[in-house]
Design a protein around this motif. Structure first.
Motif, PDB file in Angstrom:
ATOM      1  N   GLY A  63       0.792  -1.227   0.000  1.00  0.00           N
ATOM      2  CA  GLY A  63       0.000   0.000   0.000  1.00  0.00           C
ATOM      3  C   GLY A  63       0.817   1.267   0.000  1.00  0.00           C
ATOM      4  O   GLY A  63       0.290   2.348   0.273  1.00  0.00           O
ATOM      5  N   ASN A  64       2.114   1.170  -0.331  1.00  0.00           N
ATOM      6  CA  ASN A  64       2.992   2.335  -0.377  1.00  0.00           C
ATOM      7  C   ASN A  64       3.296   2.714  -1.819  1.00  0.00           C
ATOM      8  O   ASN A  64       3.417   1.851  -2.698  1.00  0.00           O
ATOM      9  CB  ASN A  64       4.302   2.050   0.364  1.00  0.00           C
ATOM     10  CG  ASN A  64       4.081   1.789   1.843  1.00  0.00           C
ATOM     11  OD1 ASN A  64       3.351   2.515   2.510  1.00  0.00           O
ATOM     12  ND2 ASN A  64       4.684   0.729   2.363  1.00  0.00           N
ATOM     13  N   LEU A  65       3.444   4.023  -2.066  1.00  0.00           N
ATOM     14  CA  LEU A  65       3.724   4.507  -3.412  1.00  0.00           C
ATOM     15  C   LEU A  65       5.165   4.184  -3.816  1.00  0.00           C
ATOM     16  O   LEU A  65       6.104   4.403  -3.058  1.00  0.00           O
ATOM     17  CB  LEU A  65       3.527   6.023  -3.486  1.00  0.00           C
ATOM     18  CG  LEU A  65       2.142   6.546  -3.850  1.00  0.00           C
ATOM     19  CD1 LEU A  65       2.168   8.063  -3.896  1.00  0.00           C
ATOM     20  CD2 LEU A  65       1.662   5.998  -5.184  1.00  0.00           C
ATOM     21  N   GLU A  66       5.310   3.689  -5.047  1.00  0.00           N
ATOM     22  CA  GLU A  66       6.621   3.540  -5.676  1.00  0.00           C
ATOM     23  C   GLU A  66       6.578   4.305  -6.994  1.00  0.00           C
ATOM     24  O   GLU A  66       5.568   4.288  -7.697  1.00  0.00           O
ATOM     25  CB  GLU A  66       6.954   2.068  -5.925  1.00  0.00           C
ATOM     26  CG  GLU A  66       7.168   1.279  -4.642  1.00  0.00           C
ATOM     27  CD  GLU A  66       7.470  -0.184  -4.900  1.00  0.00           C
ATOM     28  OE1 GLU A  66       7.989  -0.854  -3.982  1.00  0.00           O
ATOM     29  OE2 GLU A  66       7.178  -0.661  -6.027  1.00  0.00           O
ATOM     30  N   TRP A  67       7.693   4.964  -7.313  1.00  0.00           N
ATOM     31  CA  TRP A  67       7.711   5.861  -8.455  1.00  0.00           C
ATOM     32  C   TRP A  67       8.542   5.295  -9.597  1.00  0.00           C
ATOM     33  O   TRP A  67       9.650   4.824  -9.399  1.00  0.00           O
ATOM     34  CB  TRP A  67       8.242   7.229  -8.040  1.00  0.00           C
ATOM     35  CG  TRP A  67       7.341   7.914  -7.058  1.00  0.00           C
ATOM     36  CD1 TRP A  67       7.414   7.882  -5.700  1.00  0.00           C
ATOM     37  CD2 TRP A  67       6.199   8.706  -7.370  1.00  0.00           C
ATOM     38  NE1 TRP A  67       6.407   8.609  -5.146  1.00  0.00           N
ATOM     39  CE2 TRP A  67       5.638   9.131  -6.141  1.00  0.00           C
ATOM     40  CE3 TRP A  67       5.592   9.106  -8.559  1.00  0.00           C
ATOM     41  CZ2 TRP A  67       4.504   9.940  -6.079  1.00  0.00           C
ATOM     42  CZ3 TRP A  67       4.462   9.916  -8.497  1.00  0.00           C
ATOM     43  CH2 TRP A  67       3.929  10.318  -7.271  1.00  0.00           C
ATOM     44  N   ASN A  68       7.971   5.368 -10.817  1.00  0.00           N
ATOM     45  CA  ASN A  68       8.652   4.934 -12.027  1.00  0.00           C
ATOM     46  C   ASN A  68       8.614   6.059 -13.056  1.00  0.00           C
ATOM     47  O   ASN A  68       7.568   6.701 -13.247  1.00  0.00           O
ATOM     48  CB  ASN A  68       7.988   3.682 -12.609  1.00  0.00           C
ATOM     49  CG  ASN A  68       8.147   2.466 -11.703  1.00  0.00           C
ATOM     50  OD1 ASN A  68       9.160   1.793 -11.750  1.00  0.00           O
ATOM     51  ND2 ASN A  68       7.150   2.217 -10.861  1.00  0.00           N
ATOM     52  N   GLU A  69       9.744   6.272 -13.713  1.00  0.00           N
ATOM     53  CA  GLU A  69       9.832   7.357 -14.682  1.00  0.00           C
ATOM     54  C   GLU A  69       8.943   7.071 -15.883  1.00  0.00           C
ATOM     55  O   GLU A  69       8.872   5.942 -16.366  1.00  0.00           O
ATOM     56  CB  GLU A  69      11.286   7.536 -15.120  1.00  0.00           C
ATOM     57  CG  GLU A  69      11.534   8.793 -15.925  1.00  0.00           C
ATOM     58  CD  GLU A  69      13.022   9.041 -16.164  1.00  0.00           C
ATOM     59  OE1 GLU A  69      13.361  10.111 -16.702  1.00  0.00           O
ATOM     60  OE2 GLU A  69      13.832   8.155 -15.818  1.00  0.00           O
TER      61      GLU A  69
END
Length: 330
Positions: free
Chosen positions: A178-184
């Motif tokens: 449930g945590n945000l992960e960032w991808n370009e």
């Protein structure tokens, strides 16, 4: 005789509990005892973060036929063209719709809402990001999420310091915890892009879908690396508490320790991205008795050293108090 003695003791205790007078005649006020801190359930802690995020959400209603020009509290201009919204099934939307807009620029608000900045470095390792602005944009009708097909934002660079030509656009997706992960963003996907506009000192952002978006660049960390390991008090784990890493001198960076070891009772991360000798702040956050508790330690990272947070380090704070404390960190 013993009855008289114990009666006297009882009288003194009673009088002390009611109040005493100082030499100048004013009553001595005994401060209330703070309730004992106890670890919360995972549900209670998540609800606290959800409430914080809800307070940060800006909302406005508009006509889908007319489109929208919306200016946020921090001066972001969002433009949604007329007749550009559809349902998820592709049908054109008419009538009144509602915008939900969230913006983050500093580590204090990211801590309260649990929205740290960890980006994929291209090798499936998540490392800290430096932000030019983190956003959530969504439009709904009667509680149903809609699809946006082309819209844009103008984000003032002064919200995070100075204009950075190397910033790119990132998409936030939730992992299994449930945590945000960032991808370009991949430009070939035509999902959107960003460029730094020196003339207006702003970031011009173009998007084709709603959701979590970030203007970012990977943080450059030179030198020999070591894992960051933080031991938390008994009863606090990755379900009912969180441990963040703030860079000294970088208010737009907030990393997250997303790995928890049950055997050692400690938080760490997958990659081992912390440079030895690096100066940072460890921020621990949880809940107790309906409110926030926290601990902040200034750390100079040492190789293979375990950073310990004790129960005696924990303090209570309101959202406003903790926000001010984190914003004041150098």
């Amino acid at each position: 005789m013993k009855r008289i003695y114990f009666g006297f003791i009882f009288l003194c205790v009673t009088l002390l509990s009611i109040g005493c007078s100082s030499d100048d005649g004013n009553p001595i006020v005994v401060p209330p005892v703070e309730p004992e801190m106890t670890p919360p359930s995972a549900a209670v802690f998540k609800e606290l973060q959800k409430e914080a995020l809800n307070k940060m959400t800006q909302r406005t209603k508009f006509s889908a036929e007319d489109g929208l020009v919306f200016v946020s509290e921090k001066g972001v201009e969002l433009q949604i063209p007329p007749e550009s919204l559809t349902t998820k099934q592709g049908a054109m939307v008419e009538g009144e719709v509602e915008l939900e807009f969230i913006e983050f620029y500093d580590r204090a608000s990211m801590v309260l809402a649990n929205k740290p900045l960890m980006g994929n470095n291209g090798e499936d390792a998540y490392v800290p990001l430096i932000t030019g602005g983190q956003f959530y944009i969504n439009v709904t009708q009667n509680g149903m999420d809609l699809q946006g097909h082309y819209f844009n934002m103008v984000v003032p660079a002064e919200n995070t310091g100075t204009l950075n030509n190397e910033m790119t656009l990132w998409e936030g997706l939730f992992n299994e915890d449930g945590n945000l992960e960032w991808n370009e963003f991949n430009p070939g996907q035509e999902l959107g892009g960003v460029f730094a506009d020196a003339e207006t000192n702003s970031y011009q952002v173009y998007l084709r879908d709603f959701g979590w978006t970030n203007i970012d660049i990977l943080a450059s960390l030179e030198g020999e690396k070591t894992p960051i390991v933080v031991k938390t008090p008994d009863g606090y784990d990755n379900k009912n508490s969180a441990v963040y890493v703030a860079y000294k001198g970088e208010p737009g960076v907030l990393a997250y320790l997303d790995v928890y070891s049950v055997s050692s009772g400690s938080f760490t991360e997958h990659y081992g991205w912390g440079p030895i000798g690096f100066e940072m702040y460890i921020i621990f956050v949880s809940e107790s008795n309906g409110g926030l508790i926290y601990a902040i330690q200034e750390v100079k990272l040492e190789k293979n050293k375990v950073i310990t947070i004790a129960m005696s380090d924990l303090k209570s704070a309101t959202e406003a108090e903790l926000s001010a404390i984190i914003k004041a960190l150098p």
